[in-house]
Design a protein around this motif. Sequence first.
Motif, PDB file in Angstrom:
ATOM      1  N   LYS A 154       0.882  -1.291  -0.049  1.00 20.16           N
ATOM      2  CA  LYS A 154      -0.115   0.150  -0.052  1.00 20.16           C
ATOM      3  C   LYS A 154       1.028   1.228  -0.167  1.00 20.16           C
ATOM      4  O   LYS A 154       1.978   1.113   0.482  1.00 20.16           O
ATOM      5  N   LYS A 155       0.406   2.160  -0.384  1.00 21.01           N
ATOM      6  CA  LYS A 155       0.957   3.652  -0.429  1.00 21.01           C
ATOM      7  C   LYS A 155       0.894   4.251   0.840  1.00 21.01           C
ATOM      8  O   LYS A 155      -0.123   4.641   1.277  1.00 21.01           O
ATOM      9  N   LEU A 156       1.972   4.615   1.601  1.00 16.22           N
ATOM     10  CA  LEU A 156       1.798   4.952   3.022  1.00 16.22           C
ATOM     11  C   LEU A 156       2.517   6.436   2.846  1.00 16.22           C
ATOM     12  O   LEU A 156       3.647   6.646   2.654  1.00 16.22           O
ATOM     13  N   CYS A 157       1.645   7.491   3.724  1.00 15.37           N
ATOM     14  CA  CYS A 157       2.396   8.985   3.351  1.00 15.37           C
ATOM     15  C   CYS A 157       2.484   9.189   4.926  1.00 15.37           C
ATOM     16  O   CYS A 157       2.062   9.111   5.869  1.00 15.37           O
ATOM     17  N   SER A 158       3.822   9.949   4.891  1.00 21.65           N
ATOM     18  CA  SER A 158       4.149  10.681   6.221  1.00 21.65           C
ATOM     19  C   SER A 158       4.835  11.978   6.054  1.00 21.65           C
ATOM     20  O   SER A 158       5.356  12.181   4.673  1.00 21.65           O
ATOM     21  N   VAL A 159       5.433  12.637   6.796  1.00 24.19           N
ATOM     22  CA  VAL A 159       5.961  13.876   6.757  1.00 24.19           C
ATOM     23  C   VAL A 159       7.505  13.635   6.930  1.00 24.19           C
ATOM     24  O   VAL A 159       8.098  13.300   7.541  1.00 24.19           O
ATOM     25  N   THR A 160       8.269  14.299   5.834  1.00 25.57           N
ATOM     26  CA  THR A 160       9.629  14.208   5.862  1.00 25.57           C
ATOM     27  C   THR A 160      10.402  14.741   6.991  1.00 25.57           C
ATOM     28  O   THR A 160       9.935  15.806   7.794  1.00 25.57           O
ATOM     29  N   GLY A 161      11.074  13.853   7.553  1.00 32.17           N
ATOM     30  CA  GLY A 161      11.717  14.290   8.806  1.00 32.17           C
ATOM     31  C   GLY A 161      11.000  13.705  10.283  1.00 32.17           C
ATOM     32  O   GLY A 161      11.688  13.775  11.255  1.00 32.17           O
ATOM     33  N   SER A 162       9.905  13.211  10.106  1.00 26.45           N
ATOM     34  CA  SER A 162       9.335  12.409  11.183  1.00 26.45           C
ATOM     35  C   SER A 162       9.572  11.022  11.334  1.00 26.45           C
ATOM     36  O   SER A 162      10.163  10.354  10.554  1.00 26.45           O
ATOM     37  N   THR A 163       9.624  10.526  12.617  1.00 25.26           N
ATOM     38  CA  THR A 163       9.849   9.250  12.823  1.00 25.26           C
ATOM     39  C   THR A 163       8.728   8.017  12.591  1.00 25.26           C
ATOM     40  O   THR A 163       8.886   6.981  12.160  1.00 25.26           O
ATOM     41  N   SER A 164       7.604   8.502  12.032  1.00 17.92           N
ATOM     42  CA  SER A 164       6.251   7.665  12.031  1.00 17.92           C
ATOM     43  C   SER A 164       6.640   6.663  10.938  1.00 17.92           C
ATOM     44  O   SER A 164       6.509   5.669  11.234  1.00 17.92           O
ATOM     45  N   ALA A 165       6.711   7.075   9.740  1.00 16.20           N
ATOM     46  CA  ALA A 165       6.657   6.242   8.562  1.00 16.20           C
ATOM     47  C   ALA A 165       8.066   5.559   8.550  1.00 16.20           C
ATOM     48  O   ALA A 165       8.139   4.342   8.103  1.00 16.20           O
ATOM     49  N   GLN A 166       9.003   5.983   9.022  1.00 15.63           N
ATOM     50  CA  GLN A 166      10.465   5.032   8.991  1.00 15.63           C
ATOM     51  C   GLN A 166      10.261   3.975  10.156  1.00 15.63           C
ATOM     52  O   GLN A 166      10.603   2.969   9.725  1.00 15.63           O
ATOM     53  N   ASN A 167       9.487   4.311  11.086  1.00 15.68           N
ATOM     54  CA  ASN A 167       9.275   3.034  12.067  1.00 15.68           C
ATOM     55  C   ASN A 167       8.598   1.850  11.355  1.00 15.68           C
ATOM     56  O   ASN A 167       8.782   0.656  11.399  1.00 15.68           O
ATOM     57  N   ILE A 168       7.554   2.283  10.484  1.00 18.22           N
ATOM     58  CA  ILE A 168       7.016   1.120   9.812  1.00 18.22           C
ATOM     59  C   ILE A 168       7.495   0.512   8.694  1.00 18.22           C
ATOM     60  O   ILE A 168       7.662  -0.766   8.625  1.00 18.22           O
ATOM     61  N   LYS A 169       8.273   1.348   7.997  1.00 17.90           N
ATOM     62  CA  LYS A 169       8.960   0.804   6.671  1.00 17.90           C
ATOM     63  C   LYS A 169      10.196   0.120   7.401  1.00 17.90           C
ATOM     64  O   LYS A 169      10.647  -1.163   6.705  1.00 17.90           O
ATOM     65  N   LYS A 170      10.754   0.309   8.574  1.00 15.42           N
ATOM     66  CA  LYS A 170      11.758  -0.563   8.882  1.00 15.42           C
ATOM     67  C   LYS A 170      11.360  -1.781   9.711  1.00 15.42           C
ATOM     68  O   LYS A 170      11.992  -2.700   9.618  1.00 15.42           O
ATOM     69  N   ASP A 171      10.443  -1.611  10.684  1.00 16.84           N
ATOM     70  CA  ASP A 171       9.952  -2.677  11.322  1.00 16.84           C
ATOM     71  C   ASP A 171       9.005  -3.452  11.257  1.00 16.84           C
ATOM     72  O   ASP A 171       8.547  -4.605  11.581  1.00 16.84           O
ATOM     73  N   LEU A 172       7.812  -2.763  10.611  1.00 14.46           N
ATOM     74  CA  LEU A 172       6.324  -3.354  10.553  1.00 14.46           C
ATOM     75  C   LEU A 172       5.924  -3.697   9.444  1.00 14.46           C
ATOM     76  O   LEU A 172       5.076  -4.645   9.329  1.00 14.46           O
ATOM     77  N   ALA A 173       6.241  -3.102   8.371  1.00 17.89           N
ATOM     78  CA  ALA A 173       5.578  -3.331   6.858  1.00 17.89           C
ATOM     79  C   ALA A 173       6.544  -3.056   6.037  1.00 17.89           C
ATOM     80  O   ALA A 173       6.528  -1.887   5.097  1.00 17.89           O
ATOM     81  N   LYS A 174       7.623  -3.863   5.812  1.00 15.39           N
ATOM     82  CA  LYS A 174       8.790  -3.493   4.971  1.00 15.39           C
ATOM     83  C   LYS A 174       8.494  -3.418   3.614  1.00 15.39           C
ATOM     84  O   LYS A 174       9.222  -2.692   2.755  1.00 15.39           O
ATOM     85  N   GLU A 175       7.469  -3.822   3.086  1.00  6.24           N
ATOM     86  CA  GLU A 175       7.045  -3.711   1.678  1.00  6.24           C
ATOM     87  C   GLU A 175       5.904  -2.751   1.272  1.00  6.24           C
ATOM     88  O   GLU A 175       5.383  -2.450   0.342  1.00  6.24           O
TER      89      GLU A 175
END
Length: 284
Positions: A154-175
């Motif tokens: 899925k396409k996931l949106c977050s704001v540049t510089g925030s930790t939120s999207a990085q957490n998901i991409k790294k640990d929770l939903a790598k695809e």
Amino acid sequence: MKVLKAGAAVATAVVLALTATACGGGSKDTASDAGASGGTKSDKIVIGIKFDQPGMGLKTPDGKYEGFDVDVATYVAKELGYQPDQIEWKQAVSAERENLISNGDVKFIAATYSINDKRKAKVDFAGPYFLAHQDLLVRADDNSITKVEDLNKKKLCSVTGSTSAQNIKKDLAKEADLQEFPGYSECLTGLENKAVDALTTDDSILAGYAAQEKNKGKFKLVGLKMSNENYGIGLKKGDKDLQTKINAALKKMVADGSWEAAVKKNLGPANYKNEPAPQITEGS
């Protein structure tokens, strides 16, 4: 000789009197300047906040500022000796917060600023003053995302510089297909237009957006608690005096009921269930 001595004494007295007068005038000016630096209305304090986060930090179309972070910052500024009309609000987008502090562009930042070790290498924090959890905002008619793993592909949106999207991409939903935008408003537009499938950030921020009159019925919170986000007040590294004063102000705000009142005022309309005020850990 006596006459000469007397004349010299008079002259000396006159010089001393004039010198004292001049010094007295100088002391008066210095006192006036000291009073100015101590918080006269000619002085300003520059505080960084978000301009696009309903419920937390928002600049309204009529040029006013509102939100929980605004109320916290205003309370802290008061405890530091500044009235509301002495505050200059400066936009603090996520990717620029450390730079604003390090460059001295702001005195402190209260902008849904999660405390973590990476940031603490560059700036100091006071607090925390609020505990949020990472969640997802999706379109109201989309039932395909009910858990974090559903974000894969899925396409996931977050704001540049925030930790939120990085957490998901790294640990929770790598695809997950990560889409970063400059601000939350752009993410929200993308979500409404189906350019992205979900917006992730802290539940407090998402609740603020969902509760806006123009957004009612369009979006919903999934209700996940994917992380603990302790919001702190960011300040220049090594400024222990300011850190101590801000921590004292935050404790006072909780003790006198102002903290709870600010939460209810700003996040209550979204039926947001907030955590109790966290214990202050920074600087202790």
